[in-house]
Design an enzyme around this catalytic site. Structure first.
Site, mmCIF file in Angstrom:
data_model
loop_
_atom_site.group_PDB
_atom_site.id
_atom_site.type_symbol
_atom_site.label_atom_id
_atom_site.label_comp_id
_atom_site.label_asym_id
_atom_site.label_seq_id
_atom_site.Cartn_x
_atom_site.Cartn_y
_atom_site.Cartn_z
ATOM 1 N N GLY A 53 -3.010 76.213 -6.181
ATOM 2 C CA GLY A 53 -3.486 77.498 -6.660
ATOM 3 C C GLY A 53 -4.980 77.440 -6.923
ATOM 4 O O GLY A 53 -5.570 76.355 -7.033
ATOM 5 N N HIS A 56 -8.755 76.269 -10.592
ATOM 6 C CA HIS A 56 -9.071 74.873 -10.924
ATOM 7 C C HIS A 56 -10.460 74.477 -10.447
ATOM 8 O O HIS A 56 -10.763 73.296 -10.323
ATOM 9 C CB HIS A 56 -8.060 73.937 -10.256
ATOM 10 C CG HIS A 56 -6.635 74.244 -10.567
ATOM 11 N ND1 HIS A 56 -6.160 74.239 -11.844
ATOM 12 C CD2 HIS A 56 -5.592 74.579 -9.766
ATOM 13 C CE1 HIS A 56 -4.862 74.546 -11.832
ATOM 14 N NE2 HIS A 56 -4.504 74.762 -10.577
ATOM 15 N N LYS A 104 0.005 67.923 -5.555
ATOM 16 C CA LYS A 104 0.182 67.736 -6.997
ATOM 17 C C LYS A 104 1.643 68.014 -7.377
ATOM 18 O O LYS A 104 2.273 68.923 -6.838
ATOM 19 C CB LYS A 104 -0.772 68.657 -7.770
ATOM 20 C CG LYS A 104 -2.245 68.241 -7.593
ATOM 21 C CD LYS A 104 -3.193 68.914 -8.568
ATOM 22 C CE LYS A 104 -3.251 70.410 -8.408
ATOM 23 N NZ LYS A 104 -3.478 70.871 -7.002
ATOM 24 N N HIS A 218 -2.530 74.641 -15.783
ATOM 25 C CA HIS A 218 -2.227 76.046 -15.504
ATOM 26 C C HIS A 218 -2.121 76.809 -16.810
ATOM 27 O O HIS A 218 -1.389 77.791 -16.921
ATOM 28 C CB HIS A 218 -0.933 76.187 -14.718
ATOM 29 C CG HIS A 218 -0.931 75.411 -13.454
ATOM 30 N ND1 HIS A 218 -0.390 74.160 -13.360
ATOM 31 C CD2 HIS A 218 -1.461 75.691 -12.238
ATOM 32 C CE1 HIS A 218 -0.556 73.704 -12.114
ATOM 33 N NE2 HIS A 218 -1.209 74.612 -11.417
#
Lengths: 329, 329
Positions: A53, A56, A104, A218
């Site tokens: 996603g 980051h 990950k 997250h």
């Protein structure tokens, strides 16, 4: 929560456009996708790629470059890219020697990446992967290890891609990656939660005076809240929790990563780094390699994570030290 | 305000120790001083050095390195170093070809640096300087230009140090630096004020929904508050204000710097960069060089500054592009 952005629905595409412009010498965006591809293609070399996603930054596009990633695949905020985009990235990145995926350890990431790997193999590509699970925090409810993939992932990128640049093949890279991951641990702490674009809601609740140990990247809350006393005490807790994952002794050799979670100034990261240094020096543990900065953030979360990699092979250090033009390193 | 730190009185020394450890391959701290010195000394070349208060990390130590600064002198938070420390840095950095000082236009900085220059000259060193005044915001009370030295200073470092690395002498560097400064403008905006270590007090008041235009890098409030509508509108205001300092036309060439002020995530800086790109493209203005990241911060202030440098000489671009190992670039 004020953010410098336009419409929420445009955040990811405008972020990727901004990254592609800011670093156009190094990478290009595959139009209408979340794929950022290194401009310079190297043949006869395994292409190492990664993704997940967005939210980051500078991960993962900041690790595209010389002796580093060949591409990153970027999904919606905190949401992995689709099988289709991962597959497309594999096909674009493969220069004939195959593709190695750094994944990950989150359920949806693993599922999408492995499905894309299977599809790519069915299409005739050589593909292998590693699942990074460096988080050594525990779940609040059942005290089980979480072992998510967090900031230590960038060490895996660098070492595996360094080995690929030196000509190692897929099978060797897979073994190397497993060895590195089994020697890698990270623990993070939040001083303030992050907020998703377009909302005013914090991702978790935290009293003004408290910090949360064992947070995720997250916006996940940690396993324990307590007051922030000092950088020294914080360093002590993280160093001790990380040390308990190893049997380190005087002369043991580490690479360490002090990672800001998004809105923590470099001043604080440097002070924390200094405290980690002092604790490790006291025990005679050698820090052979270190990085301090924002490497794997969680939107605007305030806080820091600490990663230890026990250097079990001198080559790992050589790969970490290879020069690169990647903008996030 | 929670910060990762220990005692307030130890912030600067622990920051410098952390920086010296994190980047020990590049620089070393002169014991008990605020001086960080490049390990690799280059003879027969003018040493370019800079400095000021701390709180602006990675400035100024992040610009020590190959084709860049030979030393930085770091004072207390937002307070310039003493004459004595600047003089010591000049003496340590001078490898026989003289020393060039890059000074930001704040009264105390200018006074300390010029006094140190005079002392060094009296001791037989060759020294020249430039005073950087890129801030084009206005004062709230009298609408006069402020012309403080802010983020654009890092472009001056890079260009002047690049020319020094190519063998130019002090007089040429002084002329080059004046030319660059006269072509340099910066404007900054805060989404949230910073807080000094050891206090809970914000450096200025700002309503939750508003932003402040024309802030400084020591936590100074701006000249106007208004709601943050979008990155696009913000880019539009800053681009127009900066453009009004020049007579740009289609084909004009710029270097731009999008600078985070301390706690703004890279995601937001990239989105803002993308909006600046679109506005300049519309006008046919060419962006030949760009940097996006945290270069000259103001503790944990949230916000961004935008710098324009009109590239009046192709050599400036060459110097900006020279490779470096400096950690802040």
């Amino acid at each position: 929560m004020k953010k410098i952005m336009n419409k929420s629905k445009d955040v990811v595409t405008q972020l990727l456009s901004g990254v592609a412009f800011a670093h156009e010498e190094i990478l290009e965006r595959v139009p209408k996708t979340g794929i950022l591809l290194r401009r310079h293609r190297v043949s006869n070399q395994v292409a190492v790629i990664s993704g997940g996603g967005t939210g980051h930054e500078p991960a993962h596009s900041g690790y595209i470059g010389d002796n580093f990633l060949a591409a990153s695949i970027n999904g919606p905020i905190f949401t992995p890219p689709t099988l289709e985009e991962i597959l497309m990235a594999i096909e674009l990145a493969d220069q004939g020697a195959g593709v190695f995926l750094v994944i990950k350890n989150f359920e949806a990431d693993v599922s999408h990446f492995l499905a894309a790997e299977a599809s790519a193999i069915a299409k005739g590509h050589l593909v292998k992967h590693v699942i990074v699970n460096d988080d050594c925090s525990i779940e609040k409810v059942n005290f089980k290890k979480r072992r998510r993939g967090v900031a230590g992932t960038v060490f895996v990128h660098k070492i595996v891609a360094g080995a690929a640049a030196k000509g190692h093949g897929l099978a060797e890279l897979a073994q190397l990656a497993e060895d590195v991951v089994s020697s890698l641990n990270t623990l993070g702490v939040a001083l303030a939660p992050g907020t998703l674009p377009g909302t005013d809601k914090c991702q978790f609740q935290l009293a003004e005076s408290e910090i949360s140990f064992g947070i995720g990247i997250h916006g996940e809350a940690g396993y324990r809240e307590e007051p922030l006393e000092s950088s020294e005490k914080l360093a002590n807790e993280l160093v001790n929790k990380l040390k308990s994952q190893y049997t380190l002794k005087g002369g043991s050799q580490l690479a360490i990563l002090v990672n800001g979670l998004g809105s923590t100034p470099y001043m604080e990261l440097a002070i924390f780094t200094n405290d980690v240094r002092r604790l490790l020096e006291l025990e005679g543990i050698q820090v052979r390699f270190k990085k301090t900065g924002n490497f794997m953030t969680s939107l605007n979360m305030a806080g820091v994570s600490l990663t230890f990699l026990e250097l079990k092979d001198e080559q790992w250090l050589n790969y970490l030290m290879l020069p690169t033009d990647a903008y996030g390193w």
